[in-house]
Every structure is written in C-alpha cells, then in structure tokens.
Design a protein around this motif. Structure first.
Motif, PDB file in Angstrom:
ATOM      1  N   ILE A 141     -25.807 -17.674 -43.813  1.00 40.53           N
ATOM      2  CA  ILE A 141     -25.452 -19.068 -44.072  1.00 40.53           C
ATOM      3  C   ILE A 141     -24.001 -19.239 -43.712  1.00 40.53           C
ATOM      4  CG2 ILE A 141     -25.272 -20.844 -45.810  1.00 40.53           C
ATOM      5  CD1 ILE A 141     -27.438 -19.481 -47.312  1.00 40.53           C
ATOM      6  N   THR A 142     -23.758 -20.006 -42.706  1.00 44.49           N
ATOM      7  CA  THR A 142     -22.372 -20.224 -42.329  1.00 44.49           C
ATOM      8  C   THR A 142     -21.820 -21.409 -43.078  1.00 44.49           C
ATOM      9  OG1 THR A 142     -22.969 -21.717 -40.585  1.00 44.49           O
ATOM     10  CG2 THR A 142     -22.882 -19.400 -40.037  1.00 44.49           C
ATOM     11  N   ALA A 143     -20.548 -21.452 -43.172  1.00 44.14           N
ATOM     12  CA  ALA A 143     -19.915 -22.552 -43.875  1.00 44.14           C
ATOM     13  C   ALA A 143     -20.067 -23.838 -43.083  1.00 44.14           C
ATOM     14  CB  ALA A 143     -18.448 -22.248 -44.077  1.00 44.14           C
ATOM     15  N   SER A 144     -19.737 -23.773 -41.848  1.00 42.42           N
ATOM     16  CA  SER A 144     -19.939 -24.945 -40.997  1.00 42.42           C
ATOM     17  C   SER A 144     -19.732 -24.449 -39.582  1.00 42.42           C
ATOM     18  CB  SER A 144     -18.935 -26.037 -41.349  1.00 42.42           C
ATOM     19  OG  SER A 144     -17.725 -25.778 -40.724  1.00 42.42           O
ATOM     20  N   PRO A 145     -20.100 -25.200 -38.616  1.00 45.47           N
ATOM     21  CA  PRO A 145     -19.899 -24.724 -37.245  1.00 45.47           C
ATOM     22  C   PRO A 145     -18.426 -24.477 -36.959  1.00 45.47           C
ATOM     23  CG  PRO A 145     -21.032 -26.836 -37.254  1.00 45.47           C
ATOM     24  CD  PRO A 145     -20.843 -26.441 -38.648  1.00 45.47           C
ATOM     25  N   ASN A 146     -18.155 -23.589 -36.044  1.00 45.39           N
ATOM     26  CA  ASN A 146     -16.812 -23.222 -35.613  1.00 45.39           C
ATOM     27  C   ASN A 146     -16.012 -22.516 -36.688  1.00 45.39           C
ATOM     28  OD1 ASN A 146     -17.385 -24.628 -33.272  1.00 45.39           O
ATOM     29  ND2 ASN A 146     -16.694 -26.534 -34.196  1.00 45.39           N
ATOM     30  N   SER A 147     -16.645 -22.104 -37.754  1.00 47.46           N
ATOM     31  CA  SER A 147     -15.898 -21.353 -38.750  1.00 47.46           C
ATOM     32  C   SER A 147     -16.098 -19.867 -38.500  1.00 47.46           C
ATOM     33  CB  SER A 147     -16.409 -21.706 -40.138  1.00 47.46           C
ATOM     34  OG  SER A 147     -15.882 -20.798 -41.068  1.00 47.46           O
ATOM     35  N   ILE A 173     -22.070 -24.410 -51.141  1.00 46.20           N
ATOM     36  CA  ILE A 173     -22.166 -25.016 -49.812  1.00 46.20           C
ATOM     37  C   ILE A 173     -23.401 -25.895 -49.732  1.00 46.20           C
ATOM     38  CG2 ILE A 173     -22.500 -24.507 -47.382  1.00 46.20           C
ATOM     39  CD1 ILE A 173     -20.896 -21.988 -47.826  1.00 46.20           C
ATOM     40  N   GLN A 183     -10.205 -23.561 -47.992  1.00 47.90           N
ATOM     41  CA  GLN A 183     -10.580 -22.713 -46.863  1.00 47.90           C
ATOM     42  C   GLN A 183     -10.905 -23.638 -45.719  1.00 47.90           C
ATOM     43  OE1 GLN A 183     -13.225 -19.404 -47.720  1.00 47.90           O
ATOM     44  NE2 GLN A 183     -14.249 -19.811 -45.805  1.00 47.90           N
ATOM     45  N   GLN A 184     -10.351 -23.332 -44.556  1.00 49.98           N
ATOM     46  CA  GLN A 184     -10.522 -24.255 -43.433  1.00 49.98           C
ATOM     47  C   GLN A 184     -11.982 -24.348 -43.024  1.00 49.98           C
ATOM     48  OE1 GLN A 184      -7.975 -22.717 -40.458  1.00 49.98           O
ATOM     49  NE2 GLN A 184      -6.167 -23.057 -41.720  1.00 49.98           N
ATOM     50  N   ASN A 185     -12.367 -25.516 -42.565  1.00 50.75           N
ATOM     51  CA  ASN A 185     -13.720 -25.758 -42.066  1.00 50.75           C
ATOM     52  C   ASN A 185     -14.776 -25.400 -43.093  1.00 50.75           C
ATOM     53  OD1 ASN A 185     -12.624 -26.454 -39.577  1.00 50.75           O
ATOM     54  ND2 ASN A 185     -12.630 -24.327 -38.913  1.00 50.75           N
ATOM     55  N   HIS A 186     -14.466 -25.615 -44.316  1.00 53.23           N
ATOM     56  CA  HIS A 186     -15.440 -25.329 -45.368  1.00 53.23           C
ATOM     57  C   HIS A 186     -15.928 -26.637 -45.931  1.00 53.23           C
ATOM     58  CE1 HIS A 186     -17.096 -23.537 -49.037  1.00 53.23           C
ATOM     59  NE2 HIS A 186     -17.016 -22.392 -48.415  1.00 53.23           N
TER      60      HIS A 186
END
Lengths: 514, 416
Positions: A112-118, B170, B189-192
């Motif tokens: 599960i990624t946090a969001s794309p490009n992370s 999330i 945290q960036q892009n979180h």
C-alpha cells in the motif's frame, strides 16, 4: 459485536498483531460478507497459520504477496540479509502503475503506497545489514578527532578565558615510595591542559634518581637541591618541607615566573577540576583538602578504638579548608581534628600509626606569583614581602604567614564545598631499601633458601647452581609476621620493605631446608 | 562624487544588516541567526498581525474530558490542551467574531487514553464531527467558508486521519469535514494522504520544566559520539521486525550494536537527559510514525539531531532551516551511518552546534507554561499570520456547498 471485540484487544496493547487485523474484518467495502467465500478464506488462513507454525515464519503473507503482486513491482532479495532466515527480505519499490495492489481480504501484505510519486511505502521492509557490520578503525579515529574538536570548542567557550601558567611546587626526597608518589603527581601534571612549570625541590641535594623520574614528564621543570637531608621524624619533616617550599618561592621570585603557584606534595592526589578551579584565583585562594589519615594497621580495630563513639558523623573523610557563612564569605577554617589521635599518631616515618596532617596543609593554598615578586607595584598591601619570612625565627606553617590580613583569602571550589585534592602520607620505613632507579642490575644471584617455607609439604631441595632469570621470573611473596624473625638473618641480600622471598620458578616444587 | 560616497556607505550598511550568517557574541556561546525559507521569522511577534476567535464549546468537548484523565496534560499530545489555554488569555484573542481572521475550536480529540496512557482514536472522528456540527449550527462563520478560516489542533500520530496504524490511517484519509480547514499537527510526511497542504507542523509536547531541571553545566565535555535510547524492535506488535520503523531502527541495531562510538540501547536510564547533553549526535529515527519527541529533546540539549525518516516534514519548516541544523539520513543509507557521520566536516559540525545553541531555536520547540515570546505557540500564530490575508474565493456564495457531510466510514456518522 466484532468491532467491540476488536476494540477490546486494542485496549490491552497499542495494536494487536497484524494477524488479528486481517480476516473477515477488512472485507469488501460494502460491508456484507458472503459466507462461502468467508469460510473459504478462513480455512485457507487457518491452513497458512498451521504451516507458519511448522515452518517458523509468516508463510501466508509470502504466498499471497507472490501470488497477487503485480508484475510491475520490483522485488529485491539480494544483497540484504534479513533478521529471519528465509525470503522475508522483500523491499518493494512502488511504481506509478502499482499504486494500490488489490489483495484478497484475508491478508494485506506490503504494497500500500501512500500516494503516487512517493518514495515511502507502508508495509514490511527488509532490515538492511551491511556485509561486515563492525566498526571501521579509520572512521573511529575520525570520530575521536571530531569529539576532540568539539570539546576544544566547548573549552574555548565555557572554560577559562585567559588561562595562566600553573607553577607547581613539590618537595621530595629519595626514598622507597618516591617513585610511586612522584610518578602519580607527574602524570596528573602531564594531563593539565594549561602551561605548567614544575619546581621540584629535593632534600639532600639533587640526585639522578629524582631527575630520571621527572625527565619522563616532558614538562618545563626546575630541579633544585636543598642541602639538608630529610629527617626521620614527622614533625621535623613537616618543618623541612615548609622551608623547601619557601626556597621554591624564592626561585619564583628570582626568575619572575608569572602564573599561579600551587603546592603539590608528591604523595597527594589531584583531580583535573582542581587545575580549572585555581585559574579563578585573584591573589590568594584556599581550597578544601580531603584528609586521608591512614594507618598501616588493619582498619577496623584501630579506627574503632581511636574515633570516639559520639563522632559518628566524622567517619566521612575529614576535610581541611575554608569555612564560609551563608553569603559565601570566608569566616573561618575547617581544620583536622587531631584530638582523637593524641598520643597515637606516628612519630617517625614508616611508623605504623596514623600519620596526621598539620592544622592547615600547604596544599590547600594557591598564590598569584606576582605576590612574590620583589617590586610588584600592584601587590596589595595586606601581603608581606617574601624577604620578611626569611628572617623569621618561628617556622612558617602555612602560606597564611605571608598575609597580614587573613580574611582576604578567596575561598575556591564553591566556597570549599568541592574537594578536588586529597592529602595522603604513605611511606616505608627509613631503612627500607629498594633497587636504585628500580632497575635490578646486576641480576640477582641465587641464594640459600630460607629455613622455613610457607608451604609445609614442599619437595626436597634442588641443586642451587642455576642462575635465576632476571626480573621476569622473580616471584615476590607476602610474608607473614611469623617468618620475619627468620628473615632478619639474611642481611646480605637487598630487601624490599616486606622482605620478599626469591623463589625459582623453573621448578614446580618448592625448596625446603633439611 | 558625493553620490558615490553615500552609495558606498549605504552598501556597507546594507551588507552589515543583511548578513545572514552573522555571529553574535552571546552571553555564553556564539550563536548564529536562524532564518528559514520564510525569512528571519523565528522572533516575529504575532500580536497585532492576526485575530483569533475561540468558540465556546460545552465542556464535554474539553474540560470534562480532561477531568476524566489528567494524564492528558503530560503526554506528548498535550499541545492541544495548552494551545487552548494559551489562546484564551492571549492578546491575539478577540471576543468579536466579526473581526476575527481565524477561528479556533477547542476540542480535545486525543484525550481518550488506555490504561497504559496511549490515546485511542476511535471516537475522535465522531467527536470532531459533533463539534463541527455544533459550531456550524450555532454560528454562521463555518458555513460562510466551510471552515477555510478555521484551524484545529490535531496532534495525534497521523493527524486528522485519526488512526495510529498507517495503513488504516491512509485508508481513512483526512476527515472530510476538515478538508478546507487549516490543521496544526505533529505529523508531517511529504506526499502523504494525512498531510494536507498548508498545514502547520508543530513539535510534540515535551515538558519544559522537566528538561530544565536536568540541565548540566555547559562546560561538561561532550564525549559520546552517537546516542540513542529506545526500542529497535517492537516485540509486542511486530515481532519479526520490518514493519516497525520500516526496519530502520532494527537496521541501526544490527549494524552498530558493537560499535563503541554508538551508545545505543533499549534501557530507560534516569540520566537520559544528562546523557543527551554529553553527546554530539542524537539519533531521531522514525517509529510507527515519523515524528518523535527526541527531536525536541535533541534541540534543547544541543545534540545534533540525526533524522532517519524519509520524506519527513519537520516542525515550522518554513521558519527553521532544518537542513542546516540536523543531519538527514535516508533509510536506505542506515548501514553506512557511521561513515556518513564521521565524514561530516568539522566546521559544519561546529556550525550546527552554534545554530542549536541559539536560544530562539530552543524556545521555538517548547510549549512553556505560561507562554513566552518566541515559543511554539507564537510560532503557530506566526504561521497562521503568514497565511493571511485569506483568499477572496474561500468565502462561499450563499447556498454553495463543498463538503459532503455524509462521506466517510459509516461508523463516523454516529453521533458522539
């Protein structure tokens, strides 16, 4: 109801293990659970749990991950070792294609990624261990250099701003314990971070023995001889030491040495904070000295008999030094209470009784060397000139004799509350002999073994025409008082203080006389 | 000719004033001025630059919760309570909501504690929702902007995602009702998902009095190279390792447990604060969440923080140039931590220590009682002031709606 049960388990720990979080609770978003598929997943999950139990690692997650991960995901297994044995070391880097890996409800594994490009991914990561996880000596040295530089910066900022030279006055003379005491003082002085001048005054004239010891220091030293020999009685020794110290002060005056004069007797023990503290002195300072009055008798009976019962609190180390009132002004002096020891103190050097200090020891005072100069303009008028002491008839017991007004002495070490040096007098008997320079030269000869050995069942005597190896195989034994009388017959050999016996170690047995 | 002279003088004057790395001879230690990307703003005074209106909520949202469990005043999420108290008596507070720039809702969402003292976030979304319903029905200011000029303090692990497990947080995302508001939180945290753009990151609460009492003389030489005390493996929740701290803490242990330069262990010594003052570097690795009170402690005690948390956003990042103060280590570089730390040039290390010694830096990390100028409360207000004036289009036309009040998990919709 499932939710509340779930919450209960959370109440015990921060979160329960991830096993509990899996299962039908994470099922499809519409909230309804199809019973057939749920039972199927339950059975499968149970099977995986059993297999994990047998194998010893979480097998189910691995299977599901491998089965259901998208091909776009990269899986790293080499070059990382993991804490567990098998292929648990999976580092998953997300790519934009695999933002949310769809997994069955039973187990959610990494992905599960946090969001794309992370860069950061939620889930299990490998524990990275480098191939040789041990310190690198070059880096260790560099780290020590960093620490040194940081400490130097700290000293520059918080330490003494303008450090003055420390002028150390040490009276000494050649005797058995000189090497022990003088080396101790020397090593302390070598660690002092300030400029240092060491004036060593030796009773009985300057000898090579003392010179060889202090030559190892690398410090700027003045080695001066004093014509009189050190007497054997403690009272006279104290007096002579005072005169030797005055002689050193005269040297300070002649050479116009600039700095802070402190008195380091060679058997005293100094801490490094002492040298930082004495930098604060303006003219005359006084320190607290811990008195380690020591008797060579075994502690309990002698001290118990000597110290009266009501002095229970004095069992702590007694202290000589300045006494202050609550506003940190000097009001008096703490001195050593020698009343309990009246009549029981040592009279001659090497005596078994307690060696007592004077009322106030020289070691507890520090002077600004400018007080001693002949024609110092800014010398305060409450300080006498050094010349006046030369013609005094009575003995100078403390540097306070140099002052007209004693109340202007500055108490150092937060008004005497900190003890940064200790006074101790441990000496051997005056007739104890020791090898000069502590070098055994020429090598010892084998002599006739003593009449009575400490080991009663020793094998018979062996031939005595082998030479003992110098020094290395020499074996010194503690003697018991019983054999002292037999030893006194051996007067031809060099003896240590406690007359050790020289025994050959080449032979496993021991000699015994017939 | 005269013009040239004046120009030269003016240039010199400007050079003196604008010199950023100016070294001040402080009372104790030379320090350097700290200026971040927003400029030299650590010492700004927010009074007069903004006005805050504090909603009067019934005490069941704040006082009663605190009464039930006074431990909330000392744990690391206590910032929400102290922020409320500070605002009540601060000069930026206004009793007239018409002239307010910002609106504050005092709801203590992080005060439902387990017996161990850890906050449970399960009721927090409902509590927040109920509070917002209250203010939207009793005052017109919420509906005017759907919360765009309101701010909330959410100091929990993943802020307004209201869960302590990252995956769940999330999934939940930020509470829908807070989509427009400004959040004051510790998580960054960036892009979180859980970091909204425009949030103000604050340090976790660390008790200032307790740290004051453990100060040792500054001339005590720093003799520990790297210091860390804490868990490496969370045996209760992640026995195999790899989940907790994304394996970074375990990697630190496995690589450096026998390295004499690294004083790391799981013990709880009573001399923890004193030891930090004797160390050159203090590790601040992530745990279950990327932030930790260790950063605050390291700054207060002058130990250079070594931050091991990818993409972390540190407190007041626009006012404090963290890159110049701390050392950032990527999680993949943890096995080379000793090489990296020993290869930092000496003058860089000394400069970092000078920056850390700046009293305004230390003050900005604390929540002292009562509030002092330059402390974290004032930095939050400075941050809010920097966001003023509000954009004109936050004011909705009458009848216009952005937020979906029924969105989110079903459990959140139950009344609190």
């Amino acid at each position: 109801m499932k939710f509340s049960a779930w919450q209960q388990s959370y109440a015990n720990k921060r979160s329960s293990s991830f096993r509990a979080s899996s299962g039908p609770l994470d099922s499809s978003s519409d909230g309804s659970i199809k019973s057939a598929s749920a039972i199927f997943w339950l059975i499968l999950h149970g099977l995986c749990c059993l297999i994990s139990l047998v194998l010893g690692f979480r097998f189910s997650r691995l299977v599901f991950f491998l089965l259901f991960s998208s091909p776009a995901a990269n899986i790293y297994t080499a070059p990382f070792r993991s804490a567990s044995e098998l292929a648990q070391t999976l580092t998953l880097y997300s790519t934009p294609a695999s933002t949310n890996i769809e997994l069955p409800a039973a187990n959610r594994t990494a992905g599960i990624t946090a969001s794309p490009n992370s860069r950061v991914v939620v889930g299990r990561h490998g524990i990275r261990i480098r191939p040789w996880p041990h310190p690198n000596p070059v880096e260790v040295m560099q780290a020590h250099r960093i620490i040194e530089r940081v400490q130097k910066e700290q000293r520059l900022q918080f330490g003494v701003k303008h450090p003055r030279t420390v002028i150390v006055v040490t009276p000494t003379y050649v005797r058995t314990f000189q090497a022990l005491h003088l080396t101790g003082v020397m090593h302390s002085l070598m660690n002092v971070p300030y400029d240092l001048v060491w004036i060593v005054v030796e009773a009985g004239g300057a000898t090579n023995e003392t010179a060889s010891i202090i030559a190892k220091s690398g410090l700027r030293t003045f080695h001066v001889g004093f014509r009189q020999r050190m007497p054997n009685l403690w009272a006279e020794r104290h007096r002579l030491e005072a005169r030797m110290r005055l002689h050193a002060l005269r040297i300070v005056r002649e050479k116009k040495l600039d700095g802070i004069v402190m008195f380091a007797d060679d058997s005293n023990m100094h801490s490094m904070e002492l040298f930082d503290e004495i930098q604060n002195v303006k003219w005359v300072g006084a320190l607290s000295v811990g008195i380690l009055a020591h008797s060579s008798q075994t502690g309990e009976e002698s001290s118990a008999s000597v110290i009266p019962k009501e002095d229970e609190e004095n069992r702590a180390v007694p202290v000589q030094g300045p006494a202050c009132n609550s506003s940190n002004q000097l009001v008096g002096w703490h001195t050593f209470n020698s009343l309990p020891y009246v009549g029981k103190s040592a009279t001659y050097i090497g005596d078994r009784e307690i060696v007592l200090p004077r009322k106030l020891e020289w070691a507890g005072f520090v002077l600004n060397s400018q007080l001693l100069w002949k024609d110092a303009e800014d010398r305060p008028e409450w300080v006498k000139d050094l010349d006046t002491l030369d013609h005094a008839d009575e003995d100078v017991e403390t540097p306070l004799s140099l002052l007209k007004d004693v109340s202007l002495v500055e108490p150092l070490g937060s008004c005497g509350r900190q003890i940064m040096l200790w006074w101790l007098r441990v000496e051997a008997r005056a007739d104890s002999k020791f090898p000069p320079g502590w070098i055994i030269d020429p090598p010892l000869e084998i002599t006739v073994p003593s009449k009575r050995t400490p080991w009663p069942d020793a094998p018979p005597e062996l031939p005595s025409n082998e030479k003992a190896v110098t020094g290395v195989q020499e074996h010194t034994l503690k003697h018991s008082s019983k054999t002292q009388t037999s030893r006194s017959k051996r007067s031809s050999r060099s003896k240590r203080k406690h007359d050790p016996k020289t025994v050959e170690l080449q032979l496993p047995g021991r000699h015994s006389e017939n | 000719m005269k013009g040239w002279k004046w120009g030269f003088v003016g240039l010199l004057y400007a050079a003196f004033v604008l010199r950023i790395g100016a070294v001040e001879q402080g009372r104790t230690q030379p320090t350097e001025r700290i200026s971040g990307s927003a400029g030299d703003v650590l010492e700004d005074d927010p009074v007069g630059r903004l006005k805050v209106f504090v909603y009067e909520l019934p005490s069941k949202y704040n006082k009663k919760i605190l009464q039930k469990d006074p431990r909330c005043l000392t744990h690391m999420f206590a910032a929400e309570i102290f922020m409320h108290r500070f605002l009540l008596s601060s000069p930026v507070r206004t009793l007239n909501p018409e002239e307010a720039d910002w609106f504050y809702t005092p709801v203590y969402t992080t005060c439902d504690l387990t017996p161990n003292g850890l906050p449970l976030p399960f009721k927090s979304p409902r509590m927040m929702r109920s509070a917002i319903q209250l203010i939207s029905s009793n005052w017109p200011y919420w509906n005017r902007t759907e919360g765009a000029d309101h701010f909330f303090v959410v100091p929990h692990d993943f802020a307004a995602c209201f869960h302590y497990q990252e995956e769940k947080a999330i999934e939940r995302g930020i509470l829908t009702l807070l989509q427009c508001a400004t959040l004051v939180q510790t998580f960054g945290q960036q892009n979180h998902v859980c970091l909204k753009e425009g949030s103000i990151i604050v340090p976790p609460y660390a008790p200032p009095q307790k740290m004051q009492t453990h100060l040792i003389p500054e001339k005590t030489p720093r003799s520990i190279f790297v210091y860390f005390r804490g868990l490496f493996y969370d045996v209760g929740n992640d026995p195999e390792g790899g989940y907790y701290a994304r394996g970074a803490r375990a990697a630190v242990w496995e690589n450096f447990k026998d390295n004499p330069l690294f004083d790391i262990s799981t013990e709880h010594p009573t001399t923890y604060y004193e030891d930090m003052q004797r160390a050159v570097f203090c590790l601040c690795p992530l745990g279950w969440a990327p932030w930790s009170p260790r950063l605050v402690e390291a700054v207060i005690f002058g130990c250079i923080p070594v931050i091991i948390a990818d993409d972390i956003v540190l407190p007041f990042a626009d006012a404090i140039p963290w890159e110049e103060i701390g050392v950032f280590i990527a999680e993949k570089d943890v096995p080379d931590l000793d090489t990296i730390l020993t290869s930092i040039p000496l003058d860089v290390i000394l400069r970092k220590q000078r920056l850390l010694a700046n009293p305004s830096m230390k003050q900005a990390m604390l929540f002292p009682q009562p509030a002092q100028p330059g402390d974290a409360f004032h930095q939050v207000l400075n941050g809010l002031a920097r966001k003023l004036p509000h954009d004109k289009n936050i004011y909705l036309k009458p009848g216009e709606r952005i937020l979906n009040w029924t969105a989110g998990p079903v459990g959140d919709l139950k009344p609190w």
